[in-house]
Design a protein around this motif. Structure first.
Motif, PDB file in Angstrom:
ATOM      1  N   LEU A  41     194.496 -45.685  -8.636  1.00 50.31           N
ATOM      2  CA  LEU A  41     194.575 -44.366  -8.011  1.00 50.31           C
ATOM      3  C   LEU A  41     194.108 -44.412  -6.562  1.00 50.31           C
ATOM      4  O   LEU A  41     194.649 -43.704  -5.699  1.00 50.31           O
ATOM      5  N   SER A  42     193.119 -45.248  -6.280  1.00 53.21           N
ATOM      6  CA  SER A  42     192.652 -45.405  -4.896  1.00 53.21           C
ATOM      7  C   SER A  42     193.681 -46.140  -4.052  1.00 53.21           C
ATOM      8  O   SER A  42     193.917 -45.785  -2.894  1.00 53.21           O
ATOM      9  N   TYR A  57     207.730 -49.038  -9.871  1.00 54.34           N
ATOM     10  CA  TYR A  57     207.519 -49.974 -10.972  1.00 54.34           C
ATOM     11  C   TYR A  57     206.422 -49.507 -11.926  1.00 54.34           C
ATOM     12  O   TYR A  57     205.789 -50.311 -12.608  1.00 54.34           O
ATOM     13  N   LEU A  58     206.211 -48.207 -12.000  1.00 54.56           N
ATOM     14  CA  LEU A  58     205.114 -47.667 -12.795  1.00 54.56           C
ATOM     15  C   LEU A  58     205.275 -47.953 -14.282  1.00 54.56           C
ATOM     16  O   LEU A  58     204.281 -48.151 -14.997  1.00 54.56           O
ATOM     17  N   ALA A  59     206.488 -47.984 -14.766  1.00 52.42           N
ATOM     18  CA  ALA A  59     206.714 -48.270 -16.185  1.00 52.42           C
ATOM     19  C   ALA A  59     206.195 -49.647 -16.571  1.00 52.42           C
ATOM     20  O   ALA A  59     205.830 -49.888 -17.731  1.00 52.42           O
ATOM     21  N   THR A  60     206.163 -50.575 -15.612  1.00 50.19           N
ATOM     22  CA  THR A  60     205.605 -51.911 -15.841  1.00 50.19           C
ATOM     23  C   THR A  60     204.116 -51.949 -15.541  1.00 50.19           C
ATOM     24  O   THR A  60     203.334 -52.565 -16.278  1.00 50.19           O
ATOM     25  N   ILE A  61     203.715 -51.283 -14.467  1.00 51.28           N
ATOM     26  CA  ILE A  61     202.327 -51.349 -14.007  1.00 51.28           C
ATOM     27  C   ILE A  61     201.391 -50.558 -14.905  1.00 51.28           C
ATOM     28  O   ILE A  61     200.296 -51.037 -15.261  1.00 51.28           O
ATOM     29  N   ALA A  62     201.793 -49.352 -15.300  1.00 51.36           N
ATOM     30  CA  ALA A  62     200.887 -48.439 -16.011  1.00 51.36           C
ATOM     31  C   ALA A  62     200.334 -49.015 -17.322  1.00 51.36           C
ATOM     32  O   ALA A  62     199.118 -48.950 -17.557  1.00 51.36           O
ATOM     33  N   PRO A  63     201.173 -49.590 -18.218  1.00 54.78           N
ATOM     34  CA  PRO A  63     200.604 -50.142 -19.459  1.00 54.78           C
ATOM     35  C   PRO A  63     199.596 -51.260 -19.200  1.00 54.78           C
ATOM     36  O   PRO A  63     198.587 -51.370 -19.903  1.00 54.78           O
ATOM     37  N   SER A  64     199.870 -52.085 -18.187  1.00 56.93           N
ATOM     38  CA  SER A  64     198.956 -53.178 -17.868  1.00 56.93           C
ATOM     39  C   SER A  64     197.636 -52.643 -17.308  1.00 56.93           C
ATOM     40  O   SER A  64     196.555 -53.140 -17.655  1.00 56.93           O
ATOM     41  N   VAL A  65     197.703 -51.628 -16.456  1.00 57.28           N
ATOM     42  CA  VAL A  65     196.500 -51.006 -15.903  1.00 57.28           C
ATOM     43  C   VAL A  65     195.665 -50.362 -17.018  1.00 57.28           C
ATOM     44  O   VAL A  65     194.437 -50.480 -17.042  1.00 57.28           O
ATOM     45  N   ALA A  66     196.350 -49.707 -17.930  1.00 59.48           N
ATOM     46  CA  ALA A  66     195.640 -49.084 -19.051  1.00 59.48           C
ATOM     47  C   ALA A  66     194.926 -50.130 -19.889  1.00 59.48           C
ATOM     48  O   ALA A  66     193.778 -49.940 -20.302  1.00 59.48           O
ATOM     49  N   ARG A  80     204.245 -46.490 -26.097  1.00 55.47           N
ATOM     50  CA  ARG A  80     205.162 -45.351 -26.041  1.00 55.47           C
ATOM     51  C   ARG A  80     206.589 -45.846 -26.245  1.00 55.47           C
ATOM     52  O   ARG A  80     206.976 -46.901 -25.734  1.00 55.47           O
ATOM     53  N   ASP A  81     207.368 -45.074 -26.960  1.00 55.36           N
ATOM     54  CA  ASP A  81     208.762 -45.455 -27.221  1.00 55.36           C
ATOM     55  C   ASP A  81     209.628 -45.355 -25.970  1.00 55.36           C
ATOM     56  O   ASP A  81     210.556 -46.140 -25.770  1.00 55.36           O
ATOM     57  N   ASP A  82     209.315 -44.389 -25.122  1.00 55.93           N
ATOM     58  CA  ASP A  82     210.101 -44.147 -23.919  1.00 55.93           C
ATOM     59  C   ASP A  82     209.324 -44.630 -22.694  1.00 55.93           C
ATOM     60  O   ASP A  82     208.262 -44.085 -22.381  1.00 55.93           O
ATOM     61  N   PRO A  83     209.806 -45.659 -21.978  1.00 54.53           N
ATOM     62  CA  PRO A  83     209.080 -46.176 -20.808  1.00 54.53           C
ATOM     63  C   PRO A  83     208.858 -45.135 -19.715  1.00 54.53           C
ATOM     64  O   PRO A  83     207.916 -45.251 -18.938  1.00 54.53           O
ATOM     65  N   TYR A  86     205.374 -43.449 -19.151  1.00 50.21           N
ATOM     66  CA  TYR A  86     204.258 -44.098 -18.445  1.00 50.21           C
ATOM     67  C   TYR A  86     204.210 -43.579 -17.012  1.00 50.21           C
ATOM     68  O   TYR A  86     204.889 -44.091 -16.119  1.00 50.21           O
ATOM     69  N   THR A  87     203.440 -42.559 -16.801  1.00 50.89           N
ATOM     70  CA  THR A  87     203.341 -41.899 -15.514  1.00 50.89           C
ATOM     71  C   THR A  87     201.903 -41.912 -15.018  1.00 50.89           C
ATOM     72  O   THR A  87     200.981 -42.299 -15.755  1.00 50.89           O
ATOM     73  N   ILE A  88     201.710 -41.473 -13.782  1.00 53.32           N
ATOM     74  CA  ILE A  88     200.352 -41.326 -13.253  1.00 53.32           C
ATOM     75  C   ILE A  88     199.586 -40.292 -14.065  1.00 53.32           C
ATOM     76  O   ILE A  88     198.394 -40.462 -14.356  1.00 53.32           O
ATOM     77  N   ALA A  89     200.268 -39.218 -14.458  1.00 50.11           N
ATOM     78  CA  ALA A  89     199.625 -38.198 -15.286  1.00 50.11           C
ATOM     79  C   ALA A  89     199.170 -38.786 -16.619  1.00 50.11           C
ATOM     80  O   ALA A  89     198.102 -38.434 -17.137  1.00 50.11           O
ATOM     81  N   TRP A  90     199.971 -39.694 -17.181  1.00 54.54           N
ATOM     82  CA  TRP A  90     199.579 -40.352 -18.430  1.00 54.54           C
ATOM     83  C   TRP A  90     198.325 -41.182 -18.225  1.00 54.54           C
ATOM     84  O   TRP A  90     197.397 -41.143 -19.046  1.00 54.54           O
TER      85      TRP A  90
END
Length: 413
Positions: A41-42, A57-66, A80-83, A86-90
């Motif tokens: 986020l920073s 590329y958030l659909a790839t980055i977000a699960p790894s960050v989580a 999640r079934d639907d890539p 994977y959003t910033i809000a998620w």
């Protein structure tokens, strides 16, 4: 609290930023994927290129960050079934969910005569309903805290109601400072009450339930005795009834929690290293520091200045406003939570825990193993020193019990 100021980045920082932006995209994506949520986020705020690349590329980055943020939390990070989900809000939403998981998991009280345990492990799906409600409560606290942050970021001219108030800056600086503070708190209270008026009743109930659990985080038990524990300095009774005062808004600590919001607990429970000695006392030390402000005094010296029944605030004029407004916020939420039909179970988490205890017993009878524990290292409690009056009563009761047992032994002999 002084208004925020924006500093220009130093030349060396600008060079570092240009160097970072010039890295190949695949390298940047790899770097982003190894970040924790707060770091990502920073990074989004550093440049337009970085923000756009993360978004693409958030659909790839977000699960790894989580996963980097919550390495052991399989239940929280169910794929999640639907890539596109994977959003910033998620990612941001995982924070109140994790705080809820910690609060529900670590809220445990054991009784020797029953073996009863209150608390539901974070990896057990049984606690999903309670955790969802507690997460909602954290979101309400986040909004209340953001209102305070927004108002304290305003310049004094945007806060004061008249030019007369501004004139005090030259004529009477201390009065000017107090007027700015008071009118900031007036504005915060007004905005908070407007927000509370507009939220659904169920959300107010979830907040009340969450805060009931949260108040148990603050402890002044009889085992908390000695110089390692700082005294509770914020309210009458030195913490004898601290948890109830906190829930009702009668404690100055309620104002502090409303002002700081979830970040206070997010830091102690998750982002700070649990092995560092100062981590377990992060909330305690932050609150003491905020209470005294610039006053050069230790909690121990402050306690020595008065008898237990003659408690005096170090800055009653300021703290009185903060305590009074915190009470009004809690009262407004209490009234909202009580509107319409409300049974006690709707705002009390104990029913969830007793039902889980029955479920756990049935599982044991069926030969099922325990759920994996993942949060045992979380420095959950905020420990203050046991009040002297309560400690002396405990010692007296223990002495009476010892003498009674000795007398029974002598009589049998």
């Amino acid at each position: 609290m002084s208004p925020l100021t924006r500093r220009r980045p130093s030349p060396s920082r600008q060079v570092e930023r240009r160097w970072f932006d010039e890295l190949p995209e695949d390298v940047l994506i790899l770097i982003f994927s190894q970040c924790c949520i707060d770091e990502l986020l920073s990074l989004r705020l550093t440049s337009t290129k970085t923000r756009n690349l993360i978004a693409e590329y958030l659909a790839t980055i977000a699960p790894s960050v989580a996963r980097s943020t919550f390495p052991l939390n399989d239940h929280l990070l169910t794929p999640r079934d639907d890539p596109t989900l994977y959003t910033i809000a998620w990612l941001k939403g995982l924070i109140p969910q994790q705080l809820a998981a910690i609060l529900v998991d670590r809220h445990r009280f054991s009784y020797e005569w029953t073996g009863q345990r209150y608390g539901i492990p974070a990896e057990d799906p049984y606690g999903d309903v309670l955790r969802a409600r507690v997460a909602n409560g954290w979101c309400v606290l986040r909004r209340l805290s953001n209102i305070s942050e927004d108002v304290y970021s305003l310049h004094a001219k945007q806060v004061l109601k008249s030019t007369t108030d501004l004139a005090w800056k030259v004529v009477h600086p201390s009065r000017f400072k107090f007027e700015v503070f008071r009118q900031r708190e007036d504005l915060i209270l007004k905005r908070r009450l407007e927000y509370i008026k507009g939220i659904p009743d169920d959300l107010a109930k979830d907040y009340k339930l969450m805060f009931m659990l949260l108040s148990s985080t603050f402890r002044t038990s009889v085992s908390n005795y000695g110089d390692d524990y700082k005294p509770w300095i914020f309210d009458w009774g030195c913490g004898i009834d601290g948890q109830r005062l906190l829930r009702r808004g009668n404690s100055w600590l309620t104002w502090f929690v409303l002002h700081e919001g979830p970040d206070l607990f997010w830091n102690q429970w998750w982002t700070l290293c649990p092995e560092q000695p100062q981590t377990k006392n992060y909330i305690r030390d932050r609150s003491i520091e905020a209470w005294f402000g610039k006053a050069k005094i230790t909690p121990e010296d402050f306690i020595r200045q008065f008898l237990p029944r003659e408690w005096n605030d170090v800055n009653e004029k300021w703290h009185g406003i903060q305590r009074d407004y915190a009470f009004k916020v809690q009262k407004a939420l209490e009234e909202r939570a009580s509107s319409g039909f409300t049974d006690f179970a709707a705002v009390n988490p104990i029913l969830y825990f007793t039902q889980y205890a029955e479920c756990r017993q049935l599982r044991e009878e069926e030969g099922m193993g325990p759920v994996t524990e993942t949060l045992s290292r979380v420095p959950f409690h905020v420990d203050f020193r046991c009040p002297e009056e309560l400690f002396q009563k405990f010692c007296a009761l223990r002495e009476d019990k010892t003498q009674a047992m000795a007398a029974q032994t002598s009589a049998r002999a």
